[in-house]
Design a protein around this motif. Sequence first.
Motif, mmCIF file in Angstrom:
data_model
loop_
_atom_site.group_PDB
_atom_site.id
_atom_site.type_symbol
_atom_site.label_atom_id
_atom_site.label_comp_id
_atom_site.label_asym_id
_atom_site.label_seq_id
_atom_site.Cartn_x
_atom_site.Cartn_y
_atom_site.Cartn_z
ATOM 1 N N GLY A 262 -0.095 -2.310 -25.462
ATOM 2 C CA GLY A 262 0.394 -0.932 -25.514
ATOM 3 C C GLY A 262 1.716 -0.933 -25.980
ATOM 4 O O GLY A 262 2.380 0.093 -26.764
ATOM 5 N N LEU A 263 2.669 -1.573 -25.352
ATOM 6 C CA LEU A 263 4.012 -1.793 -25.752
ATOM 7 C C LEU A 263 4.271 -2.104 -27.325
ATOM 8 O O LEU A 263 5.293 -1.592 -27.886
ATOM 9 C CB LEU A 263 4.805 -2.704 -24.944
ATOM 10 N N ALA A 264 3.561 -3.081 -27.517
ATOM 11 C CA ALA A 264 3.699 -3.347 -29.194
ATOM 12 C C ALA A 264 3.279 -2.251 -29.833
ATOM 13 O O ALA A 264 3.955 -2.008 -31.042
ATOM 14 C CB ALA A 264 3.000 -4.552 -29.504
ATOM 15 N N LEU A 265 2.246 -1.593 -29.659
ATOM 16 C CA LEU A 265 1.877 -0.446 -30.501
ATOM 17 C C LEU A 265 3.026 0.679 -30.472
ATOM 18 O O LEU A 265 3.147 1.574 -31.516
ATOM 19 C CB LEU A 265 0.541 0.141 -30.056
ATOM 20 N N ILE B 127 -6.681 1.556 -20.475
ATOM 21 C CA ILE B 127 -7.730 0.166 -20.428
ATOM 22 C C ILE B 127 -7.196 -0.595 -19.226
ATOM 23 O O ILE B 127 -7.664 -1.187 -18.517
ATOM 24 C CB ILE B 127 -7.886 -0.309 -21.421
ATOM 25 N N SER B 128 -5.576 -0.726 -19.279
ATOM 26 C CA SER B 128 -4.963 -1.640 -18.410
ATOM 27 C C SER B 128 -5.251 -1.164 -16.733
ATOM 28 O O SER B 128 -4.998 -2.013 -16.162
ATOM 29 C CB SER B 128 -3.441 -1.686 -18.732
ATOM 30 N N SER B 129 -5.515 0.016 -16.742
ATOM 31 C CA SER B 129 -5.880 0.440 -15.262
ATOM 32 C C SER B 129 -7.223 -0.008 -14.817
ATOM 33 O O SER B 129 -7.588 0.187 -13.730
ATOM 34 C CB SER B 129 -5.476 1.909 -14.952
ATOM 35 N N THR B 130 -7.845 -0.264 -15.791
ATOM 36 C CA THR B 130 -9.537 -0.585 -15.415
ATOM 37 C C THR B 130 -9.953 -2.009 -15.423
ATOM 38 O O THR B 130 -10.904 -2.262 -14.778
ATOM 39 C CB THR B 130 -10.373 0.202 -16.492
ATOM 40 N N LEU C 276 -3.862 4.438 -30.192
ATOM 41 C CA LEU C 276 -4.322 3.118 -29.738
ATOM 42 C C LEU C 276 -3.441 2.737 -28.390
ATOM 43 O O LEU C 276 -3.862 1.908 -27.331
ATOM 44 C CB LEU C 276 -4.193 2.103 -30.683
ATOM 45 N N ALA C 277 -2.075 2.984 -28.643
ATOM 46 C CA ALA C 277 -1.279 2.757 -27.415
ATOM 47 C C ALA C 277 -1.689 3.327 -25.901
ATOM 48 O O ALA C 277 -1.726 2.755 -24.820
ATOM 49 C CB ALA C 277 0.315 3.207 -27.744
ATOM 50 N N ALA C 278 -2.154 4.874 -26.416
ATOM 51 C CA ALA C 278 -2.404 5.287 -24.853
ATOM 52 C C ALA C 278 -3.553 4.678 -24.441
ATOM 53 O O ALA C 278 -3.890 4.572 -23.272
ATOM 54 C CB ALA C 278 -2.729 6.904 -25.156
ATOM 55 N N ALA C 279 -4.617 4.374 -25.491
ATOM 56 C CA ALA C 279 -5.622 3.735 -24.972
ATOM 57 C C ALA C 279 -5.671 2.288 -24.180
ATOM 58 O O ALA C 279 -6.065 1.978 -23.227
ATOM 59 C CB ALA C 279 -6.758 3.497 -26.186
#
Length: 115
Positions: free
Chosen positions: A35-38, A18-21, A11-14
Amino acid sequence: MPLPSLLLLTLAAAAFSISSTVPSGWATAVCLGAGLALLVGFRGGRAARRGDGAAAADLPGRGPLKWLYLAVAVLCAGVVAENFIPLFGQELGGLGPLPADFLGAAVSAGWTAAT
C-alpha cells in the motif's frame, strides 16, 4: 480522466483494507508495504506528469482551500463524535436504549435546524 493515478490509488486502498483481514505477521506487513509503495507511485506519478518535483508536496495547508479543509475536518470530527452519543448516554448517563437514541436524534435535529 487520470486512469493510471486512479488505479494506483484504488490498489493502495485495497492493499490497506486487505491488511486488516489477513493474519497478523508477515502478511500484514506485506500488504502495508504494498500500500505504501502504491501511494509513493501515485504521488510520484502526479509530480512527474506536472513536471514539478515539488508538486508531490501539495499539502492542504497551502493555497486558498486551506479554510475549506479546516471546515471539513471540524465537521468530520463533529460527526464522528455524534455517532457515539447514544453509547455515551447509555454508558455514562445511565439512559436506556430508547432515551439514548432520542438524545442522538436531538443532536441531529439541532444540526439540521442550524443548517
